[in-house]
Design an enzyme around this catalytic site. Structure first.
Site, mmCIF file in Angstrom:
data_model
loop_
_atom_site.group_PDB
_atom_site.id
_atom_site.type_symbol
_atom_site.label_atom_id
_atom_site.label_comp_id
_atom_site.label_asym_id
_atom_site.label_seq_id
_atom_site.Cartn_x
_atom_site.Cartn_y
_atom_site.Cartn_z
ATOM 1 N N GLY A 57 3.151 -43.593 -64.421
ATOM 2 C CA GLY A 57 2.624 -44.893 -64.795
ATOM 3 C C GLY A 57 3.404 -45.513 -65.939
ATOM 4 N N HIS A 60 4.115 -45.730 -71.127
ATOM 5 C CA HIS A 60 4.573 -44.574 -71.913
ATOM 6 C C HIS A 60 5.975 -44.801 -72.482
ATOM 7 C CE1 HIS A 60 1.131 -42.550 -70.322
ATOM 8 N NE2 HIS A 60 1.570 -42.603 -69.084
ATOM 9 N N HIS A 222 -3.113 -40.952 -71.726
ATOM 10 C CA HIS A 222 -3.758 -42.119 -71.109
ATOM 11 C C HIS A 222 -5.044 -42.466 -71.849
ATOM 12 C CE1 HIS A 222 -1.602 -39.876 -67.913
ATOM 13 N NE2 HIS A 222 -1.145 -41.080 -67.624
ATOM 14 N N GLY A 487 -6.006 -32.996 -52.668
ATOM 15 C CA GLY A 487 -6.493 -33.442 -53.968
ATOM 16 C C GLY A 487 -7.022 -32.322 -54.844
ATOM 17 N N MET A 496 -15.247 -38.790 -55.823
ATOM 18 C CA MET A 496 -15.667 -39.599 -54.686
ATOM 19 C C MET A 496 -16.070 -38.733 -53.490
ATOM 20 S SD MET A 496 -12.153 -41.084 -52.976
ATOM 21 C CE MET A 496 -11.460 -41.805 -54.438
ATOM 22 N N ASP A 557 -19.901 -40.874 -61.671
ATOM 23 C CA ASP A 557 -18.455 -40.916 -61.479
ATOM 24 C C ASP A 557 -18.067 -42.243 -60.827
ATOM 25 O OD1 ASP A 557 -15.737 -39.610 -61.218
ATOM 26 O OD2 ASP A 557 -16.180 -40.120 -59.132
ATOM 27 N N GLY A 559 -15.427 -43.118 -59.115
ATOM 28 C CA GLY A 559 -14.901 -42.960 -57.769
ATOM 29 C C GLY A 559 -16.003 -42.773 -56.740
#
Length: 587
Positions: A57, A60, A222, A487, A496, A557, A559
């Site tokens: 991402g 940074h 993050h 995952g 999720m 959560d 998600g």
């Protein structure tokens, strides 16, 4: 609280503008057209050597584009702020390396779920094309005393791996040997950070709050929570706490540091710390390590891997020998790499001299086919729902880290809306899900994009054979299985999957004769919503939230909430009079 001020042109375009600006100022770099990818401008010199690709991402900086150059990285792939890059862009970069004559490509990836998923998927696709590619995942975080299911986070130590691997590649070392050497090196370092303030993703509020007299120890890059909060004290005391924690032998992630060891020290500004403070911390770290009998062979001080404007610092300690030192000392054209004196820090005479009085200072769409009105109506409802939930999902996600879950889902919704307006949908459900998978992998980004892409890709397979109600139940199960396989999460991990698995259990009733699809879907939605709500009582075991104490996760959560909301939107889209008629005619 309002969103923090940022000096950008647009929120959505800031990552592209930043990368373009870095390239514009550095003749050694070039952009890959159509992708957020920066490459060496002298790719002709890559012939017969191993290429190195990293990324992640944005936010940074100077990582990762600042480390592209001869003797370091060959290319980097950037995602939106704090969001993993798209699989298609990673694959495009790998293909460029092959076309340039590289004898292999190494992907250097920080240990975050989204990065592992997206780089891993690109690796598998590249290997399917016959490209020689491998991946090293770096996890140097020393914050957590007990090993997490997700593993140690990748932090500033990744930059040292870039340099070691880059020197080896420039020397003509084989891909297999580079992997072997950097794998050994990454096991000999630790990193720990401390923050005085949060950071904020452009367009969003700060990721967390600290009292004026507090700091946070062991947080991620993050804005993920660390291991504890404590009162502000002196830099000397903070550095002692950090290094003692990093080397505590009772910790699963400790660095084995003994008197007489030779190390490289990296004092990294997390973005918003003044250089006055950075110098104070650097001096404290040098003096503390030397008092422990540690030989500091090199010290790097500056901004190497930041977290936007976070006022904080991380310390990285790497055990080295003469070979590793020579690799770190080797030349590079990477603009962000610090070039300290190639002599040992320890043992040098440090005289205090008083100043003189007068001293001055291309997107592919599905083919043209007849449109599918009931599917279109359901997708439009999903998009409207996700856009309306953006702020709510971001608020829920702030407890787990970067607070961008709503923004990520909204980005997916806008991409789907553009897609719906561009041309008709495929009638064939398998083609529809496959097209959506590709769209989300390319446009949504992050671990969510990869997970939805995996789900839809796997779900499409059973529908190639048949698209009756039992096939849809099998499709849901196939999608969930793929998400769990790649995952690393399972039901009960506060993701999720909790919503999806609850719905899938109800949807298996579709396999019964004369099943009423809408009634079954309505029950599945209720189960999914109940499961999403129940996640607030669960301890996270996967994803960024797994690094946070369960006592601080008081909300569901995000998600799981998003997945349940998508199912509710599908149901509502299919419950219209027109859609109901179409469903009856279809099934």
């Amino acid at each position: 609280m309002q969103a923090s001020k940022k000096l950008v042109n647009t929120i959505l375009g800031c990552a592209d503008d930043s990368l373009a600006g870095i390239v514009a100022c550095n003749p050694h770099l070039q952009l890959l057209q159509g992708h957020r990818v920066a490459l060496r401008s002298d790719l002709e010199n890559l012939q017969g050597k191993v290429a190195l690709i990293s990324g992640g991402g944005s936010g940074h900086e100077p990582a990762h584009a600042g480390y592209v150059g001869k003797g370091m990285l060959t290319g980097v792939v950037a995602g939106p702020v704090f969001t993993s890059p798209a699989v298609g862009s990673i694959l495009a970069a790998i293909r460029v390396m092959k076309d340039a004559g590289a004898v292999g490509t190494l992907l250097i990836v920080k240990n975050y779920t989204g990065d592992r998923l997206n780089f891993g998927l690109a690796l598998e696709q590249a290997r399917a094309e016959g490209i020689d590619v491998d991946m090293v995942v770096v996890g140097d975080d020393s914050a957590f005393t007990k090993q997490k299911k997700a593993g140690r986070r990748g932090l500033c130590g990744t930059v040292l791996i870039h340099k070691v691997a880059g020197a080896l590649a420039e020397a003509g070392v084989s891909l297999k040997e580079i992997v072997r050497k950097v794998t050994a090196v990454k096991g000999q370092m630790g990193t720990l950070g401390v923050s005085l303030s949060p950071c904020s993703v452009p367009g969003s509020r700060p990721t967390f709050q600290l009292a004026d007299d507090e700091l946070e120890l062991g947080l991620g890059i993050h804005g993920e929570a660390g291991v504890c909060r404590m009162k502000i004290t002196s830099a000397n005391q903070i550095v002692k706490i950090m290094l003692d924690h990093m080397t505590n032998r009772s910790s699963d992630s400790h660095l084995q540091l003994r008197s007489g060891a030779s190390v490289v020290l990296v004092v990294n500004n997390l973005g918003g710390l003044s250089y006055l403070e950075l110098g104070v911390v650097a001096g404290s770290a040098v003096h503390y390590l030397e008092r422990k009998g540690v030989q500091i062979s090199r010290a790097f001080v500056g901004s190497f891997m930041t977290a936007l404007e976070m006022a904080g610092v991380s310390l990285t300690v790497l055990l080295v020998d003469d070979e590793i030192l020579s690799l770190l000392d080797s030349d590079t054209t990477a603009v962000a790499w610090s070039q300290p004196a190639k002599v040992s820090v320890t043992g040098q005479k440090r005289e205090r001299i008083a100043p003189k009085e007068d001293f001055e200072e291309e997107e592919s769409f599905p083919p043209e086919v007849p449109s599918s009105p009931y599917m279109r109506q359901a997708l439009e409802k999903v998009c409207d729902t996700l856009l309306s939930l953006q702020d709510k999902l971001n608020d829920l996600d702030r407890a787990a880290g970067d607070g961008d879950c709503g923004s990520t889902h909204a980005r997916a919704a806008r991409a789907i809306q553009e897609w719906l307006n561009a041309r008709p949908l495929p009638v064939d459900p398998s083609k529809l899900l496959s097209s959506l998978a590709k769209l989300l992998l390319e446009k949504m980004g992050g671990s969510s994009g990869a997970l939805y892409g995996l789900f839809l890709t796997a779900a499409a397979r059973p529908l190639r054979i048949d698209n009756d109600l039992p096939a849809w139940s099998m499709a849901i199960d196939a999608g969930i299985k793929a998400m769990m396989q790649y995952g690393g999460a399972a039901p009960g991990d506060r993701t999720m999957l909790d919503s999806l698995c609850a719905a899938a259990a109800e949807l298996r009733a579709l396999k019964k004769p004369n099943a009423n699809a809408l009634q079954i879907l309505a029950k599945a939605v209720q189960k999914a919503e109940a499961a999403a709500e129940s996640t607030k009582n669960m301890e996270a075991a996967a994803g960024r939230a797994s690094y946070i104490s369960s006592s601080r996760l008081e909300q569901p959560d995000p998600g799981a909430v998003a997945a349940a909301a998508i199912l509710r939107a599908v149901l509502e889209g299919l419950q219209t009079k027109t859609s109901r008629s179409l469903i009856q005619n279809t099934v």
